[in-house]
Motif scaffolding. Structure first.
Motif, PDB file in Angstrom:
ATOM      1  N   SER A  37       0.855  -1.178   0.000  1.00  8.89           N
ATOM      2  CA  SER A  37       0.000   0.000   0.000  1.00  8.89           C
ATOM      3  C   SER A  37       0.894   1.231   0.000  1.00  8.89           C
ATOM      4  CB  SER A  37      -0.922   0.017   1.223  1.00  8.89           C
ATOM      5  OG  SER A  37      -0.174   0.064   2.420  1.00  8.89           O
ATOM      6  N   GLY A  38       0.283   2.375  -0.212  1.00 18.98           N
ATOM      7  CA  GLY A  38       1.029   3.625  -0.165  1.00 18.98           C
ATOM      8  C   GLY A  38       0.809   4.452  -1.410  1.00 18.98           C
ATOM      9  N   GLU A  39       1.342   5.646  -1.363  1.00 16.32           N
ATOM     10  CA  GLU A  39       1.191   6.575  -2.479  1.00 16.32           C
ATOM     11  C   GLU A  39       1.752   5.988  -3.775  1.00 16.32           C
ATOM     12  OE1 GLU A  39       3.001  10.882  -3.634  1.00 16.32           O
ATOM     13  OE2 GLU A  39       2.268  10.655  -1.573  1.00 16.32           O
ATOM     14  N   TRP A  40       2.868   5.279  -3.670  1.00 12.75           N
ATOM     15  CA  TRP A  40       3.479   4.669  -4.854  1.00 12.75           C
ATOM     16  C   TRP A  40       2.535   3.682  -5.532  1.00 12.75           C
ATOM     17  CZ3 TRP A  40       4.189  -0.556  -5.361  1.00 12.75           C
ATOM     18  CH2 TRP A  40       4.028  -1.320  -4.209  1.00 12.75           C
ATOM     19  N   LEU A  41       1.783   2.895  -4.732  1.00 12.19           N
ATOM     20  CA  LEU A  41       0.856   1.914  -5.296  1.00 12.19           C
ATOM     21  C   LEU A  41      -0.356   2.613  -5.900  1.00 12.19           C
ATOM     22  CD1 LEU A  41       0.265  -1.086  -5.769  1.00 12.19           C
ATOM     23  CD2 LEU A  41      -0.911  -1.108  -3.555  1.00 12.19           C
ATOM     24  N   ASP A  42      -0.859   3.644  -5.223  1.00 12.43           N
ATOM     25  CA  ASP A  42      -1.976   4.418  -5.778  1.00 12.43           C
ATOM     26  C   ASP A  42      -1.589   4.993  -7.135  1.00 12.43           C
ATOM     27  OD1 ASP A  42      -3.203   3.833  -3.377  1.00 12.43           O
ATOM     28  OD2 ASP A  42      -3.222   5.899  -2.641  1.00 12.43           O
ATOM     29  N   LYS A  43      -0.365   5.507  -7.217  1.00  9.38           N
ATOM     30  CA  LYS A  43       0.122   6.079  -8.477  1.00  9.38           C
ATOM     31  C   LYS A  43       0.216   5.003  -9.560  1.00  9.38           C
ATOM     32  CE  LYS A  43       4.012   8.623 -10.410  1.00  9.38           C
ATOM     33  NZ  LYS A  43       5.325   9.216 -10.153  1.00  9.38           N
ATOM     34  N   ALA A  44       0.744   3.849  -9.217  1.00  9.79           N
ATOM     35  CA  ALA A  44       0.929   2.767 -10.194  1.00  9.79           C
ATOM     36  C   ALA A  44      -0.395   2.178 -10.671  1.00  9.79           C
ATOM     37  CB  ALA A  44       1.802   1.668  -9.591  1.00  9.79           C
TER      38      ALA A  44
END
Length: 152
Positions: A37-44
């Motif tokens: 989870s995290g901003e990186w996953l939301d972005k991807a």
């Protein structure tokens, strides 16, 4: 360099589906379990507050570093439409087995279902094919196949 890496399968219950693929096809879990989870996953993913849990399974017949089946479950998922053998997009995963009927019975014993009937077909210049479409417990289609190649 180009090399096939993995196929991703989104599950309603990733642990149950992992147990199915381990029991029927002897897929091997490759730790660690993922909890991403995290901003990186939301972005991807293009999703907000995404959380993915799951694991990779080494496909049968391959050594370490071979292709995997990545079984993941998201924290939020839409309802899935019914998938048929002719539904556009990725349709099925195939396993070469020595006894199609025996593996079809293993699929059923582990909570899967039949999609079609056991079928035999001679393909000129290629060989004899025995195959059957079945589905895992979540309805994902699997082709079981066994080839007897033409002998020169």
């Amino acid at each position: 360099m180009i090399r096939y890496a993995h196929t991703n399968l989104i599950a309603k219950d990733w642990k149950q589906l992992v147990e199915f693929y381990e029991a029927v096809f002897e897929c091997i879990p490759i730790p660690p379990d993922r909890d991403l989870s995290g901003e990186w996953l939301d972005k991807a993913t293009g999703l907000e507050n995404a959380n993915i849990r799951g694991i990779h399974l080494r496909m049968p017949g391959y050594e370490e570093g071979g292709p995997t089946l990545e079984i993941f479950e998201y924290n939020e998922m839409p309802e899935r439409p019914k998938i048929e053998t002719n539904t556009p997009g990725f349709s099925h995963i195939a396993f070469a087995v020595d006894d199609v009927q025996a593996f079809a019975e293993k699929v059923i014993a582990q909570g899967g279902s039949f999609v079609g009937d056991l079928t035999e077909r001679h393909i000129e210049g290629v060989g004899d094919l025995v195959f059957q479409y079945v589905a895992d417990p979540e309805g994902n289609i699997i082709e079981l196949q066994s080839w007897i190649k033409n002998r020169a």
